[in-house]
Structure formats: C-alpha cells, structure tokens
Scaffold this motif. Sequence first.
Motif, PDB file in Angstrom:
ATOM      1  N   VAL A  92       0.553  -0.836  -0.327  1.00 46.61           N
ATOM      2  CA  VAL A  92       0.488  -0.299  -0.103  1.00 46.61           C
ATOM      3  C   VAL A  92       1.166   1.090   0.151  1.00 46.61           C
ATOM      4  CG1 VAL A  92      -1.443   1.817   1.513  1.00 46.61           C
ATOM      5  CG2 VAL A  92      -1.949  -1.429   1.362  1.00 46.61           C
ATOM      6  N   LEU A  93       0.131   2.049  -0.858  1.00 47.67           N
ATOM      7  CA  LEU A  93       1.073   3.730  -0.774  1.00 47.67           C
ATOM      8  C   LEU A  93       0.551   4.518  -0.737  1.00 47.67           C
ATOM      9  CD1 LEU A  93       4.026   4.881  -2.386  1.00 47.67           C
ATOM     10  CD2 LEU A  93       2.448   4.941  -4.005  1.00 47.67           C
ATOM     11  N   VAL A  94       0.808   5.121   0.608  1.00 50.38           N
ATOM     12  CA  VAL A  94       0.458   6.200   1.458  1.00 50.38           C
ATOM     13  C   VAL A  94       0.512   7.402   0.893  1.00 50.38           C
ATOM     14  CG1 VAL A  94      -0.535   7.224   3.464  1.00 50.38           C
ATOM     15  CG2 VAL A  94      -0.441   4.802   2.925  1.00 50.38           C
ATOM     16  N   VAL A  95       0.239   8.244   0.573  1.00 51.34           N
ATOM     17  CA  VAL A  95       0.369  10.001  -0.292  1.00 51.34           C
ATOM     18  C   VAL A  95       0.284  10.721   0.410  1.00 51.34           C
ATOM     19  CG1 VAL A  95       0.523  11.794  -2.143  1.00 51.34           C
ATOM     20  CG2 VAL A  95       0.721   9.714  -2.605  1.00 51.34           C
ATOM     21  N   GLY A  96       0.688  11.213   1.651  1.00 56.69           N
ATOM     22  CA  GLY A  96       0.218  12.820   3.001  1.00 56.69           C
ATOM     23  C   GLY A  96       0.703  11.990   3.745  1.00 56.69           C
ATOM     24  N   PRO A 136      -1.293  13.853   9.579  1.00 54.14           N
ATOM     25  CA  PRO A 136      -2.278  13.065  11.081  1.00 54.14           C
ATOM     26  C   PRO A 136      -2.940  11.828  10.260  1.00 54.14           C
ATOM     27  CG  PRO A 136      -2.428  15.279  11.985  1.00 54.14           C
ATOM     28  CD  PRO A 136      -1.838  15.199  10.421  1.00 54.14           C
ATOM     29  N   VAL A 137      -3.372  12.579   9.422  1.00 52.31           N
ATOM     30  CA  VAL A 137      -4.381  11.129   8.547  1.00 52.31           C
ATOM     31  C   VAL A 137      -3.799  10.326   8.072  1.00 52.31           C
ATOM     32  CG1 VAL A 137      -5.727  10.754   6.773  1.00 52.31           C
ATOM     33  CG2 VAL A 137      -6.734  12.695   8.889  1.00 52.31           C
ATOM     34  N   GLY A 138      -3.264  10.234   7.463  1.00 51.09           N
ATOM     35  CA  GLY A 138      -1.643   9.675   5.710  1.00 51.09           C
ATOM     36  C   GLY A 138      -1.857   8.633   7.347  1.00 51.09           C
TER      37      GLY A 138
END
Length: 383
Positions: free
Chosen positions: A4-8, A11-13
Amino acid sequence: MVEVLVVGAGPVGTLLAAELVRRGVDVRLLERRARPGGGTRAIGVHAPVLAALEESGATERLLDAARRVPRGEARAGSRILGIVRFDHLSARFPFVATLPQAETEAVLGGLAPAPERGADVTVIRPRPTGVDVTIARPGRADEELRAPLVVLAGGWSARHLAFRADRIPTTTYRDRYLMSDVPVGDGADADIAVVNLAPSGVLESFPLPGSMRRMVAWDAAAVQAEDSASARVQRLKAALRARGEASVADAVVTATAFGVRRVCAPRLRHGRLLVIGDAAHEVSPIGGQGMNLGLLDAVGLAPLLTRWVHERAAPEEGLAAWERRRVRSAVRAGRLAAVNTVLGRPRGAAADLARRTFVRGMLAPPLGRGFAWAYAMGLDAGP
C-alpha cells in the motif's frame, strides 16, 4: 514489495500507515513537506477517535501530551448563555483532548514507518491492476511506479490528484477569521472552551497544554493580497480588546488569517485508489471536526485494506459500507460546521438578541445534552 502506498504524512496518512503496519502490511509513506509541519492548525481530538485508537496504544500517548476539556460555554460578553457538558456524556472519554497538530503528528509518527520527505506526488492514475504514480523530487528525475493500492491523504492541496474541481460540490463562505495560540496562564477558565457570541462577531477560546489558549476571532477585514503579519496581529489585538480580552491581546505576537469552505466528495474510491481526510471532505474549522473525520476514515479503512492485501481480493461490500458511512459523516459534520459559521457572524442589535435567545434554548435541558453529543462527534456514522 510495497503493498500500500500512502500519499501524505499528516495525522491522517500517518495514522493509516501505522494501522496498516500494525496489521502486517508493507507500507510506503510519501510526504511533500521537507520537514514536519508546525503552525496553528487542528487541535481537538474527540471521544470517538480516542476510543478507536485505544487498541493501538495511540490514545494513551495522545492523552499524555494533551489537555482535557470537559466542557464548553457559550457566552455573550460576561453572561453565560449555555454550557456544553462533554463530561456528562456516556462516552469512554467524556472530554475533548487538545494539543497542537504537530504534536498529534509526532505521537502518531512514533507508531508509523518514517515518511519519505520531499516526495511530491504529481500524477495518480488508477489502472485495473494497480495505480500509476509519478513522484517528483528536487534535483532528481521523476520516479514512475505502479502500486497495488494507493491511498491519497495529502489534504486539500492534493485533492486535484483524484478529483476534478467541477465534480465536487464546494461552498465557499464569505467569513474570514484570525487565529493565534497565546500564553495566558491558568485561571478559573483554564479547562473550559469558550465561544463568545459578540455583536461584532464570534471569539472562540480553546485550552491548550502549557497554559496556552487558541484564540479565533471573526475578521472584519476583506481579503487583501498584501495582508501583512503585523496587520493581522493588530486586527486580532483589536478584536480581543473589543470583546473584553485586553490582557490576552497584549500577549499576541503572531496571527494567521484563514477563510472557510465546505467540500464533500460523493465517492472515496476509484478502483484501487482511495481518498481520505481533507482530500475528500473539507469542513469549516469552526467546530473542529475536520481532522477527526479523517482519522476515523483511516481507522475504518485500515482493516479493509489489510483484508484486500492478505486475501488478494477487494472486500467490496465492506468498502462500499465504509464509503457510505464516511460520506454520510462528512455531510453531517459539514452541516453542523455551517450552523456554527452562521451563528458566529456579526449581528445588529435585534438579530444579536434573537441569536442569544436561540442559543439559550438550544443549550438548555433537555436539548443541551443532544447538542453536546453532536459537538462531540456523536453524529458520526462510525469508522
């Protein structure tokens, strides 16, 4: 291989990455900022989020750094119009935990993989078998990759990567506000949030750790292209003095100005691309639920992505139900924030009297408990 690639890495990312790693998923976390952000942004963590993060250990860490706010008061000058009693709610955490957003990021960052900073995602294109992503870095050639799953959590400035502007309903309000975190010491109101509904516009005051308070005042000035820092400070000082806060005004040394808008994407998923937080839904900060919406997005999405990775098949029913809950929650939070915004505007004598009468009735028993529940994110449909 990255699953999984998370952008950001706000706090949320960061929370999503932490929750995925905790479940055994290989995550890559990208962040455009070269260093963690500071400044005066979201400060309140509400009861549903604290309950949702307890299993991971994040709640204990957040509360170690936070100030607990058990109640809020609506005032007109020195007169109390009504009290919002968070400590009377049937909740695991009957208070609002306040701390600067940078500290929230730091707490959650201790549970997540280190972000790759200076990685500016410029293109995201969902494909049937993955998501094509372009990453730009200063002084280097662009990186092109295909990730199995991508979650966009880059805030409002990254929204264009997933949505066309003309496809998302957006309401921009005429209201503008001035904001500063001010050292005030610990007095009788040290743990009380105060909303002062003055004829010249609202003044909000929220407790913070370290004997600080977040001050937010309605700004009478029109938007100016060259609004200087000193001009903002002087306007905030004047607003505070006009509302009976002369001693606080003397302590103001910096001030930021901001406007408000409401955005709510009707869909949070496009195949293998998912969008959470302010990138998907943005609500007025007057009410303080925007960051909490995103954190609950992440908490609900993490187990679904884990199933997708481990079972190699999308949990379609679960994802659809999650999307419905989160969109419904964003719509409700946006409506509540809109009410707060309208209530906080300057009013003439007759309209101000009507407002004070309305707020007294709204916060009096038996309605008062319902409004406390709503302001503590009781309207949220759940992660």
